[in-house]
Each structure stands twice: as C-alpha cells, then as structure tokens.
Enzyme design. Structure first.
Site, PDB file in Angstrom:
ATOM      1  CG  ASP A  99     -11.618   4.618   6.270  1.00 41.26           C
ATOM      2  OD1 ASP A  99     -11.124   5.472   7.022  1.00 41.26           O
ATOM      3  OD2 ASP A  99     -11.352   4.551   5.062  1.00 41.26           O
ATOM      4  CE  LYS A 148      -8.808   3.043   3.575  1.00 43.55           C
ATOM      5  NZ  LYS A 148      -8.955   4.431   3.316  1.00 43.55           N
ATOM      6  CB  SER A 206      -8.189   6.086   7.797  1.00 41.95           C
ATOM      7  OG  SER A 206      -8.526   6.131   6.447  1.00 41.95           O
ATOM      8  NE  ARG A 230      -9.672  11.432   9.328  1.00 41.48           N
ATOM      9  CZ  ARG A 230      -8.831  10.619   8.674  1.00 41.48           C
ATOM     10  NH1 ARG A 230      -9.244   9.447   8.226  1.00 41.48           N
ATOM     11  NH2 ARG A 230      -7.581  10.954   8.488  1.00 41.48           N
ATOM     12  CG  HIS A 272      -1.741   1.250   1.335  1.00 46.93           C
ATOM     13  ND1 HIS A 272      -2.909   1.391   0.611  1.00 46.93           N
ATOM     14  CD2 HIS A 272      -1.572   2.395   2.021  1.00 46.93           C
ATOM     15  CE1 HIS A 272      -3.423   2.583   0.878  1.00 46.93           C
ATOM     16  NE2 HIS A 272      -2.631   3.211   1.719  1.00 46.93           N
TER      17      HIS A 272
HETATM   18  N1  URA Z   1      -5.511   7.579   3.083  1.00 48.67           N
HETATM   19  C1  URA Z   1      -6.509   6.960   3.742  1.00 48.67           C
HETATM   20  O1  URA Z   1      -7.006   5.935   3.298  1.00 48.67           O
HETATM   21  N2  URA Z   1      -6.923   7.499   4.898  1.00 48.67           N
HETATM   22  C2  URA Z   1      -6.395   8.612   5.439  1.00 48.67           C
HETATM   23  O2  URA Z   1      -6.810   9.037   6.485  1.00 48.67           O
HETATM   24  C3  URA Z   1      -5.362   9.246   4.736  1.00 48.67           C
HETATM   25  C4  URA Z   1      -4.927   8.705   3.542  1.00 48.67           C
END
Ligand code: URA
Length: 434
Positions: free
Chosen positions: A161, A187, A183, A168, A82
């Site tokens: 999220d 995932k 966050s 946010r 990622h």
């Molecule tokens: N990428 C994400 O998936 N979440 C965040 O809070 C910041 C970057």
C-alpha cells in the site's frame, strides 16, 4: 502470467482473478513490475472499477505484503478505530482513554500528519518525553497492564500500500473507491485488532465530499472487514467545518483534555459518543447503544478517562502532570484575533482552508520528514450557524512568526462565509453501518 495481459483485461472492463491480483501486488512490491505498468493498471481501474471480490482480493494481497500483527498475547476483544481524516480531528485522543477506562483493550497503531490533516502521534508528542517507539512486547505488555498503548505504524505494515499510495498520489488515481477502501483496510487488517470501527468523514474537509460517496466507501470497507473475519462498524460523520474549535497539535491536545474534563465542544463529543458506542458494543461491554453511552459518560463524570490518559502518557515516557496542567503544553508567542466585519451568521467554515492555515503556520508537514511546530494553530470562536456581530472575534491565530501569522490570518478570513440568514444545520452523524 504477464502484467501486460492484466492491464489489457482491466482496460476492457473484465474481472481480474484473485491470482492475477496477487501476482501484480507481489510483483509490484518486489520491484519486478515497473511503475509505468502499475500506473496503467491503476488508471484502467479508475475507468472500469473493481468488483467487491476484486477489491477484497487486492486488500488481502496488500495486507499480506508485510507483517500481520499478532495481538493474541493481549486478552479481550481488541478494538481499533480509524478516521478517514479531517481537520481538527482529535477524536482518538478523547476516545481511546474513555474506552480503555472501561476495561476494553485499545491497541492502536497511529500515523503522523501529512498536508493539512493532523496525526495522533504528533499531537501526543506535545507531552515532553512521550514516545511511540515501543517494541511489540512493550506494546502488548502495556495494553495488558492498563488497556492502552499507541505505537507508530511500522515500515513493514502493508508495504504494498505504501508503494501504491505514493504512485496513486502522482498519477491522479487516488480518488477511486475500491483503491481507497483496499488501501485503508489493508493497513487496518494488518494491525491485528478483532473489531474495527471506522469514522468515514464527508463534507468539504473530507476525502469524500459527497455523502453518497462516503456511504459507498463505508459499505465497501465494512464488507471487506467482515469478509476478513473482523467485527465491523462505520459511522459517517460531518466534516463540512473543522471538528471542535481547535486546529493545531498543542491546541487540539488542550481541547481533548477539556473534553475529558467534561467541557468538550458539542460537535466533537457527538462524534466521540457515536464512535465510542460502536466500540463498546463491538467489545461486548453493553447490549444497547444507550447503555454504551451511559458507560462512556461515566468515564468523563468520574474522571477515569482523564486519569487513564495520564497513566498512558506516563507509561510511554511523557510528562503526566501536563494532563492536569494543560497550560504547560507548548504555547505560541503570537496571538492574532481574526475580527468579523459584517453582521449575520456563519454560513460555513472551509475545513481544508483552516487546515492549510495551520500548515502555513508550520503546524503541519509539507513533506514526510519536515519538522513541525507543535504550538501553532487556529482556535475557532464561532462555528457554523452562530450569529456574529461586527467587531467580534471569529478565531485566534496562534503563531511564532509574524509573516506566517499574517498569511494564516488571510486564509482564516477566507475560510469563513458570513451570510444574512442562519444556515440549515446538518446532522453530525449521517449514518451508522454495522
Ligand atoms: N487513506 C489511505 O490510507 N488510503 C487512501 O487511499 C486514502 C486515504
């Protein structure tokens, strides 16, 4: 339990229990806790922070708010990668086939681009017919057969999220370390891999502009992953200028194909090898980073990674011959060179500005459903530290509309800073955490 009391507790800097965190996450996902209360809580977190235990509890609650993928039908150690996002970041397109060519299963969920950063799925759609809409059965079957499949992130992956991130975004609460770490990791944990390698970017084109913040974010995410039973590594890499030379979907795919043919840009390949070595180590295919690098190099030298990309594109409905004839990929009608006017050195290239130039050309999404032009973008001919003479081209703007081309031209000029002395070169790889 009342959300009011949880807000009050966090406002006073107290530590929330796992039960309280689950209560608010579940309640918010179901719509039982309104946006205004969650906004107040998020702002309190921005001022008071969260402990590691609280961050882990929030991550797990968000992971469990939707489906957690079961990849047990796929043999071997499934390794995911990622990136925290950057400009010109086509690392996955190069790395995934290299890893798969070594017999390591790559079962990846990817996203589309939003704003000035690109997404792997958009890039792959440059191959006509290519689709990431696979059923879970097709996904697992493809990985078992050829070690590689990429599917789009399902709507049911960490829905808490999705909702929290949108909130946010409009309440100025994105840039809090625990909120970012939870966050991203919610995932990644829901996507079901056994090992996760993180590329945490730092520099002017990254979320974390300061190295120390990027280190702290990487540490936090590695700890969360380990606590959740995953093998983890993080590589902190430079994003002080775009990665590689190409920015824009089709241009980036062409650059990824060049890389798999052994002629990739140096900075991009440095990041590819650093992340790749961690993935190979995590999968147990090599004992040392040096041996992992040798194996990875072999996939380029022997073209097994290039052939793997072609096999993968075909398996997901795309035109495989485009991998061998990248000149067939979408091409823009207008090419405008950005000419340098002063003698000196490239002192820096504002990555975000180049990403915005590509966005102005139509190469990025302004909203999550807006269409994009795959053929447009910017090709950089000079990078930080290189000497430049007046009259030389710094970059080429690829466009399909003259007005947009002119706007992107101005943005590209502004992104470059030219100075009399050669700047100090920063290392691409800042740190590796295991
Ligand atoms: N990428 C994400 O998936 N979440 C965040 O809070 C910041 C970057």
């Amino acid at each position: 339990m009342r959300m009011y009391d949880i807000i009050q507790k966090k406002k006073k800097g107290k530590v929330l229990t796992g039960e309280e965190i689950r209560f608010m996450t579940e309640g918010y996902t179901k719509g039982e806790i309104p946006d205004y209360q969650m906004s107040a809580l998020l702002m309190a977190v921005c001022f008071q922070g969260m402990t590691k235990e609280e961050t882990l509890a929030l991550t797990l609650a968000m992971r469990d708010s939707g489906e957690v993928l079961d990849l047990s039908g796929i043999q071997g150690t499934k390794v995911d990668k990622h990136s925290t996002g950057g400009v010109g970041d086509k690392t996955s397109l190069v790395l995934a086939p290299m890893i798969a060519a070594l017999g390591i299963p790559v079962a990846k969920m990817s996203g589309r681009g939003l704003g000035h950063t690109g997404g792997t799925i958009d890039k792959l759609e440059c191959f006509p017919g290519f689709s990431t809409e696979l059923t879970k059965e097709q996904f697992c079957r493809n990985v078992n057969r050829m070690n590689m499949a990429i599917m789009g992130q399902t709507a049911d992956l960490a829905p808490a999220d999705k909702k929290l991130y949108a909130l946010r975004d409009v309440t100025a609460t994105v840039d809090q370390l625990s909120l970012i770490a939870s966050s991203i990791m919610s995932k990644k944990l829901a996507a079901g891999a056994d090992a996760i390698v993180l590329d945490v970017k730092t520099g002017n084109g990254a979320f974390m502009k300061e190295e120390r913040d990027a280190f702290a974010l990487a540490e936090e995410m590695v700890e969360i992953g380990k606590s959740a039973g995953k093998k983890m590594a993080a590589v902190i890499t430079d994003m002080d200028q775009p990665l590689g030379n190409a920015v824009g979907n089709s241009l980036e795919v062409k650059e990824a194909i060049l890389s798999l043919n052994g002629v990739g840009p140096k900075d991009l390949m440095e990041v590819v090898y650093a992340l790749g070595a961690e993935m190979v180590l995590a999968a147990g295919k090599a004992e040392t980073a040096e041996r992992a690098a040798e194996l990875l190099e072999q996939t380029i030298r022997e073209k097994t990674a290039l052939n793997k990309l072609a096999e993968f594109v075909e398996a997901q409905g795309g035109e495989k011959r485009y991998v061998y004839q990248p000149e067939l990929l979408p091409a823009a009608g207008i090419q405008m060179q950005v000419i340098n006017t002063e003698a000196g050195y490239v002192g820096g290239i504002q990555a975000e500005e180049i990403g915005l130039a590509s966005l102005s050309l139509g190469g990025g999404r302004v909203t999550k459903d807006s269409p994009i032009d795959l053929s447009v973008g910017i090709l950089l001919h000079k990078k930080k530290g290189q000497a430049v003479r007046p009259g030389e081209a710094l970059a080429t703007v690829y466009a399909n509309d003259m007005e947009r081309a002119k706007e992107a031209y101005g943005q590209t000029v502004r992104a470059f800073s030219i100075q009399p002395q050669a700047p100090q070169q920063a290392p691409m790889i800042k740190k590796i955490l295991r």
